[in-house]
Design a protein around this motif. Structure first.
Motif, mmCIF file in Angstrom:
data_model
loop_
_atom_site.group_PDB
_atom_site.id
_atom_site.type_symbol
_atom_site.label_atom_id
_atom_site.label_comp_id
_atom_site.label_asym_id
_atom_site.label_seq_id
_atom_site.Cartn_x
_atom_site.Cartn_y
_atom_site.Cartn_z
ATOM 1 N N ALA A 623 41.303 30.260 41.296
ATOM 2 C CA ALA A 623 41.947 30.933 40.247
ATOM 3 C C ALA A 623 42.335 32.493 40.365
ATOM 4 O O ALA A 623 43.158 32.907 39.825
ATOM 5 N N GLU A 624 42.004 32.945 41.589
ATOM 6 C CA GLU A 624 42.291 34.181 41.958
ATOM 7 C C GLU A 624 43.390 34.696 43.075
ATOM 8 O O GLU A 624 44.259 35.084 42.725
ATOM 9 N N THR A 625 43.510 33.323 43.934
ATOM 10 C CA THR A 625 44.455 33.627 44.998
ATOM 11 C C THR A 625 45.681 32.589 44.773
ATOM 12 O O THR A 625 46.508 32.700 45.581
ATOM 13 N N GLY A 626 45.411 31.674 43.901
ATOM 14 C CA GLY A 626 46.414 30.672 43.940
ATOM 15 C C GLY A 626 46.407 29.523 45.098
ATOM 16 O O GLY A 626 47.342 28.542 44.957
ATOM 17 N N GLU A 627 45.747 29.495 46.029
ATOM 18 C CA GLU A 627 45.461 28.771 47.029
ATOM 19 C C GLU A 627 45.358 27.095 46.365
ATOM 20 O O GLU A 627 44.404 27.062 45.479
ATOM 21 N N VAL A 628 45.994 26.191 46.979
ATOM 22 C CA VAL A 628 45.835 24.938 46.480
ATOM 23 C C VAL A 628 45.316 24.016 47.667
ATOM 24 O O VAL A 628 45.630 24.199 48.818
#
Length: 750
Positions: A623-628
């Motif tokens: 939710a904070e870094t956008g890492e998928v």
């Protein structure tokens, strides 16, 4: 069947695991020299000066070949479906026979030296100056200049049913969306390599190729020698994905260097040279618009695309094919357009067209489902066609809804919260996505010989290719079951242009193609053996009809009466018996091409043949870094009969991994000023690694297609289709964000 449908170990597994399998750069030759390429650094221009003085002074250098001293070659043949071997032409450029440069990276010199290090060092010392000419290299900037793509004998670029634009405007619910996909490159574990040796006017070439026959034909034309004087050997290929289908500059220039030096020459392309001289997948710009009634019935489906080719060649992709066949829209319109760039010609890459076209279509269907308040699987079910939507042809085999039903149950789709951003696990937003997979079923022409010996062994000779998918194993299984012999009694010879030609290993067609000829040859062989038995005194088969006799237990039997193949042959005084399908003579080649085109056109009039499936994906997004992160995957596929459950599962997983790479990582970056690929290495071009991929579950319905040989449809490419859309749909479900431009990198989610 004893072997077909079982998880049989690869017949070449021990060779590969122990390192005994030889690839193109591993065949020993005495007095072997090494080659390296010098690449152009401009997109369009003329060479005004080449100074190879320093390169020639490098210790160990044998020759530096440029357009100033290279022997003349014949120009590349123009591709035409009337001569399928010409389809292996990678570009129209007469390499080293011209001072013109047509793309940034085009080879402008070849350095040959005693060692690989010396060749590569000297290649860096060759100085080249150019007069630059205006060049068109920026794909995005050229969108407005795209021109309609023409329909061809083999594929249709434009199709219309009804007035789709009017239906879209009148629809109570609709989406009208734009998608982009970048160019991507093949990154096989084995870079392109070639070893060439001339003995007079006889050329022997070891090449990492998916098509020894077409490569042989191309080289015979280029060097103006008879086809019988060229032998291309490729028993093992370390991955290809379409990138080794055509004859690229490295192959031709290795043969040229061997001819100039009079020595065996080996060229092993660096990763960077692969990017500079071997085409990849085209970038695309797509529009998908869908209109629907409140209940979900599609009233309009529009799919258009813009892709690129090089001005000196390039394969067009069937990007909109998926939209012609997937949904029962009342009105339908598909259009494909092209821009021509001063760029390395693009080429075939796993599921060419369908892989990127399915991303746009299946993402749009998901968006429409949310707008309608319908489950995405339910929307697809309400628009599942009974016949091909464009022309009403019957589907030869289509169990797509069965794939969705089985997949939804196993994946736990019913537990999914309908609204986006509703599921969270600590810092991770969790989402689930689904998409349909689709790829047409193809079948080409293969020549083949079959020999049955008195000791009960069987030899199959066919010039098909083994690139890791297990074709040799599958053909062994089919042979053993059809003739009723043990698996270890079967030997397969393949990967050599001196063998009967089998065309290209591509389009997920090789197994079906070779199987058709194999079954024909097995029937001819057993007919021949039965004819011997009937003529031989004392045979228990005398007096019986052929249709009452079956092949099993290593012989021919009617009920419990019969005898082994060895007994029949020995009784008849024969050491062996042969059967043949197709011919390598000029007349045989023409007959084979006519037979292929006739069957292709007849099948296309009668049937719509394809593999299909359902891709289920779960992702976790920070939710904070956008890492998928892809956390779960299930693919359920209708691919006809499965010959080998182990190698089939491996192929399907491989395609899904490739699709995940396309969705989240892969992107060939081109400088819009110079046309140069700026990330031509695996340090800057990102592909998935083990840590990026979860356990991938795959299932096959294993239901034979009655119109295909042994029911085989082909599965190598369908598995990559729908993957990028399933990931994008899962990302939306997790975050509420729609990403319509691949790859889905974290900057697009912040």
């Amino acid at each position: 069947m004893t072997y077909v449908g079982k998880p049989v170990d690869r017949v070449d597994g021990t060779l590969k695991a122990t390192g005994a399998a030889r690839y193109a750069a591993e065949f020993p030759y005495p007095d072997l020299a090494y080659a390296a390429l010098v690449h152009a650094t401009v997109a369009r221009g003329r060479i005004t000066r080449i100074d190879a003085g320093l390169a020639r002074k490098t210790p160990g250098v044998v020759a530096v070949i440029t357009h100033l001293n290279a022997p003349a070659m014949k120009p590349p043949p123009k591709p035409t479906p009337m001569d399928l071997s010409t389809m292996a032409t990678s570009s129209s450029v007469s390499l080293l026979n011209t001072d013109e440069v047509h793309w940034n990276g085009q080879p402008v010199a070849v350095v040959v030296a005693e060692t690989l290090d010396a060749a590569r060092e000297a290649a860096h010392l060759v100085e080249v100056e150019y007069t630059e000419l205006p060049a068109t290299v920026d794909f995005a900037a050229e969108e407005a200049n795209a021109r309609p793509q023409k329909n061809t004998l083999l594929s249709s670029a434009n199709t219309q049913k009804g007035d789709a634009e009017a239906a879209l405007a009148a629809a109570p619910f609709s989406v009208d969306l734009r998608y982009t996909t970048p160019g991507v490159n093949h990154n096989a574990i084995e870079p392109h390599s070639t070893t060439a040796y001339w003995d007079g006017d006889q050329l022997v070439l070891h090449d990492a190729t998916q098509n020894t026959t077409w490569a042989r034909d191309q080289l015979a034309i280029r060097f103006d020698v008879p086809k019988k004087n060229v032998r291309v050997i490729s028993p093992f290929v370390g991955g290809a994905f379409g990138g080794k289908s055509l004859v690229w500059p490295g192959t031709v220039l290795t043969a040229l260097a061997a001819k100039v030096t009079g020595r065996p020459v080996r060229l092993m392309l660096t990763r960077e040279s692969v990017y500079r001289t071997v085409g990849g997948r085209t970038p695309s710009i797509q529009r998908v618009a869908i209109g629907a009634e409140a209940g979900g019935s599609m009233t309009a489906l529009i799919h258009s695309s813009v892709s690129r080719v090089g001005k000196v060649g390039g394969w067009t992709e069937q990007i909109t094919t998926v939209s012609r066949h997937m949904y029962d829209a009342a009105a339908l319109q598909v259009r494909q357009s092209l821009v021509r760039l001063d760029a390395l010609p693009n080429t075939i890459m796993r599921a060419p067209g369908e892989s990127i076209g399915s991303f746009a279509l299946e993402s749009s269907v998901d968006e429409l489902a949310y707008q309608l308040g319908l489950d995405p699987i339910e929307l697809r079910a309400r628009n599942e066609p009974a016949r091909n939507p464009v022309d009403g042809k019957a589907f030869s085999h289509r169990l797509l809804l069965d794939c969705f039903e089985q997949g939804a149950k196993e994946f736990g789709w019913a537990e999914r919260a309908p609204q986006p951003r509703a599921t969270r696990d600590g810092r991770w937003l969790v989402g689930m996505g689904v998409a349909a997979a689709y790829h047409p079923a193809w079948q080409f022409q293969a020549n083949l010989t079959l020999r049955l010996s008195a000791d009960g062994t069987v030899l199959v000779r066919c010039g098909f290719h083994e690139m890791g998918m297990g074709t040799a194993t599958a053909i062994s299984q089919i042979t053993a079951d059809t003739l009723g012999v043990p698996l270890d009694a079967v030997t397969i010879e393949y990967g050599d242009s001196d063998l009967p030609g089998a065309g290209t290993a591509g389009a997920s067609a090789q197994t079906a193609t070779v199987t058709a000829s194999l079954l024909d040859a097995c029937e001819k062989l057993t007919d021949g053996v039965f004819a011997l038995a009937r003529k031989t005194p004392g045979s228990p088969l005398r007096g019986h009809r052929r249709q009452d006799v079956t092949a099993r237990d290593g012989g021919l039997y009617r009920d419990s009466r019969g005898e082994s193949y060895g007994e029949i042959l020995r009784r008849a005084g024969r050491e062996s018996i042969d059967a043949q399908v197709g011919s390598e003579t000029r007349l045989g080649e023409l007959t084979g091409q006519v037979r292929f085109m006739s069957k292709f056109l007849m099948d296309r009039r009668r049937w719509m043949k394809a593999a299909c499936g359902a891709q289920f994906c779960e992702v976790r997004v920070d939710a904070e870094t956008g890492e998928v992160r892809v956390s779960r995957w299930l693919g359920v596929f209708d691919v006809g009969r499965v010959i080998n459950t182990k190698t089939a599962a491996s192929q399907l997983r491989g395609g899904i991994i490739m699709g995940i790479g396309m969705a989240l990582a892969e992107e060939t970056l081109v400088d819009p000023r110079t046309g140069r690929i700026v990330n031509a290495s695996l340090s800057e071009y990102h592909v998935p690694v083990h840590a990026d991929i979860p356990t991938i579950e795959v299932r096959c319905l294993d239901d034979p297609d009655p119109t295909m040989p042994l029911g085989v449809v082909g599965l190598g490419e369908v598995s990559v289709t729908g993957v990028a859309a399933a990931v994008a749909n899962a990302v939306h479900h997790a975050t509420g964000r729609r990403i319509r431009d691949l790859p889905i990198t974290l900057d697009k989610l912040l």
